[in-house]
Design an enzyme around this catalytic site. Structure first.
Site: not given
Ligand code: ARG
Length: 577
Positions: A133, A130, A127
């Site tokens: 991130h 964005h 994905k």
């Molecule tokens: N992968 C998730 C996202 O893109 C963020 C993860 C953040 N960390 C966690 N422990 N939930 O939204």
């Protein structure tokens, strides 16, 4: 002990001696005035004395007198006492401390260091990377480095989105459209293309296949898992060099796929504490958080599959078991605030971890590349690099660098390689500083033009100030020594700059307490600005050697402090640009 703290201690000792308050009370109330040239410290008396025993400020100032070896003058304004330090002594102690500590100036030590786990960056495989991130990556890196500067042990974890039904879909897509050569060349973009393609033609059949594939993954089918692991590994490998451009290395790549071995324990713990209610309509398992105003989040679907929340709980258990951490920090956008409240609330009920913190941040508007809106991290950095190269051509720096080359580590780069490297580092500095310059919970507008100007409050300006002082050092050849005649530094620019330098260790601590990078970045802007002013006023070239040495030490100390601060936000300071 840092110099500012030492002078504060001198004030506290003397005030406690001549009045009824304690040293600790004074230390807690002593502040730094906004304009620090006249007075370097002040104290509001009502914060130290009870109303009915408030002494007259002027009397107290007189009593304090002017024979303290560190404090030169004390004056009263209303209910405030203002303190001015002995300037030469202050400058001397400050610069000598920087000289002694060099790259560790501003670092703190702890008697009992804590273990801090930081969950940051955390993109989703196949994905787009964005803006959320990007911010998590940059802010998370700051959180990690500032904790280290405070003397704590850190573990930086990239918690990938790498599990769930959509990865069954990706695998099915890869079987249909995957191209081995392209995968090897550029796994991140290739997997994204495959995902977009299969997702666009998702009919009932594809969906069934995807569900079946994910089921095989969840049941531990070796073939499905091996394929999945390979795609994941290749993605991680290709993240590496991109993160490196931002000076980031993770201690660990984890991800939602690691939750499985801990799931049963999460369910057991929830059941033991009688926290699960089964939804009579859907058959899903929920946790009742109505009392906390957090609704009734689902932790297990009726078909037995897990959710993002369930996996986060399981991973917290894993981290506790593997690292026995004191503080767990989640660097995630404001939009997941409600979600994290639920996560933390359940974790607390289960007694998994003691200290959990959400370091949240706002949105970025208008982040895109020149070509389109779907962005990956390397595309953003490439665009910033191109923009920097264009600026360098316009300012003539391009040709200059082609000739001089640059040092990188122990290497010497020449020609276009030198230009590319500098442009890349400047581009990354621009992106980082733009992101950290305002309070992190605020939204901001992304602009390549604005972030890359050398004027104004940008990463390029900070780098430029650093490189310019390095240049003076190179060109004048004046030695750096702390054995100077400090009384020669008697201009207001020298004093002002020294006061700013002396504040650095406190700024590090404050920025850490708030986990707020803009506190540090705003300070670095002030420091760089003051260093430029000192540089313009205090000539070094062709001056009397004693004077030149003292001035050089001052600029060198400013440069060293700036470099230390830049490293804390993930910017590697440049010696030439
Ligand atoms: N992968 C998730 C996202 O893109 C963020 C993860 C953040 N960390 C966690 N422990 N939930 O939204």
């Amino acid at each position: 002990m840092n110099v500012a703290a030492q002078f504060r201690k001198a004030i506290a000792r003397r005030l406690a001696h001549i009045s009824s308050c304690s040293e600790a009370e004074v230390l807690a109330a002593l502040g730094t005035p906004k304009t620090s040239l006249m007075h370097q410290f002040n104290i509001p008396l009502p914060r130290v004395f009870p109303k009915d025993r408030l002494p007259d400020a002027r009397d107290l100032a007189d009593k304090f007198g002017s024979c303290d070896p560190l404090i030169a003058d004390v004056s009263a304004t209303g209910k405030f006492l203002n303190f001015g330090v002995r300037r030469t002594e202050y400058i001397k102690q400050t610069l000598q401390q920087v000289y002694q500590e060099k790259s560790s100036y501003g670092c703190h030590t702890q008697n009992v260091p804590q273990t801090v786990v930081i969950d940051y960056s955390s993109p989703n495989i196949a994905k787009p990377f964005h803006a959320g991130h990007l911010r998590s990556t940059i802010i998370g890196n700051f959180v990690k480095r500032i904790n280290e500067a405070m003397g704590h042990r850190t573990i930086g974890i990239n918690y990938l989105g790498d599990w769930g039904k959509q990865y069954g879909l990706l695998s099915v897509g890869f079987e249909k459209y995957g191209n081995e050569e392209e995968l090897q060349k550029d796994p991140i973009h290739h997997l994204f293309q495959v995902y977009v393609r299969i997702n666009s033609e998702k009919d009932e059949l594809v969906e069934q296949q995807a569900n079946a594939y994910f089921k095989r993954m969840e049941e531990g089918d070796p073939q499905a898992l091996a394929q999945w692991r390979r795609l994941r590994e290749l993605s991680i490998q290709s993240y590496g060099p991109t993160y490196q451009r931002l000076g980031i290395e993770f201690d660990r790549y984890s991800g939602e796929s690691e939750a499985e071995p801990y799931l049963d324990r999460v369910y057991d713990m929830l059941q033991q504490r009688d926290l699960i209610t089964v939804d009579t309509e859907t058959g899903a398992w929920c946790v009742d958080l109505e009392e906390e105003n957090l609704g009734r989040p689902i932790v297990r679907r009726a078909d037995g599959t897990t959710l993002y929340l369930t996996r986060d709980l399981a991973i917290m258990l894993q981290r506790m078991e593997q690292y026995n951490f004191d503080t767990g920090i989640y660097v995630i956008g404001n939009d997941q605030g409600h979600y994290l409240q639920r996560l933390f609330c359940i974790a607390q009920k289960l007694d998994i971890a003691s200290q959990l913190k959400h370091v949240s941040f706002g949105k970025v508007n208008g982040m895109s590349t020149r070509k389109g809106t779907v962005v990956f991290l390397d595309d953003i950095l490439n665009t910033a690099q191109e923009q920097m190269e264009k600026n360098m051509r316009e300012s003539g720096k391009y040709d200059e660098l082609m000739e001089t080359g640059v040092e990188k580590g122990n290497e010497r780069l020449l020609g276009s390689e030198a230009v590319d490297t500098v442009a890349d580092q400047l581009g990354a500095s621009a992106v980082i500083v733009q992101d950290l310059a305002s309070r992190r919970v605020l939204n901001y507008d992304f602009s390549y033009d604005r972030m890359t100007t050398a004027r104004g409050y940008t990463g390029v300006f900070l780098q430029y100030t650093h490189a310019r002082i390095c240049g003076i050092e190179r060109r004048t050849g004046v030695p750096i020594t702390s054995d100077c005649d400090f009384s020669l530094l008697n201009e207001k620019e020298a004093f002002e700059l020294s006061v700013l330098i002396s504040q650095y260790p406190d700024i590090v601590e404050l920025s850490w307490r708030q986990l707020e990078p803009c506190t540090l970045v705003q300070y670095l802007f002030k420091l760089a600005h003051s260093a430029s002013q000192a540089n313009a006023k205090l000539r070094i070239k062709d001056m009397d050697p004693k004077l030149a040495e003292a001035r050089m030490l001052l600029l060198w100390s400013a440069k060293t402090t700036l470099a230390n601060g830049l490293r804390l936000i993930g910017v590697e300071p440049l010696e030439r640009m």
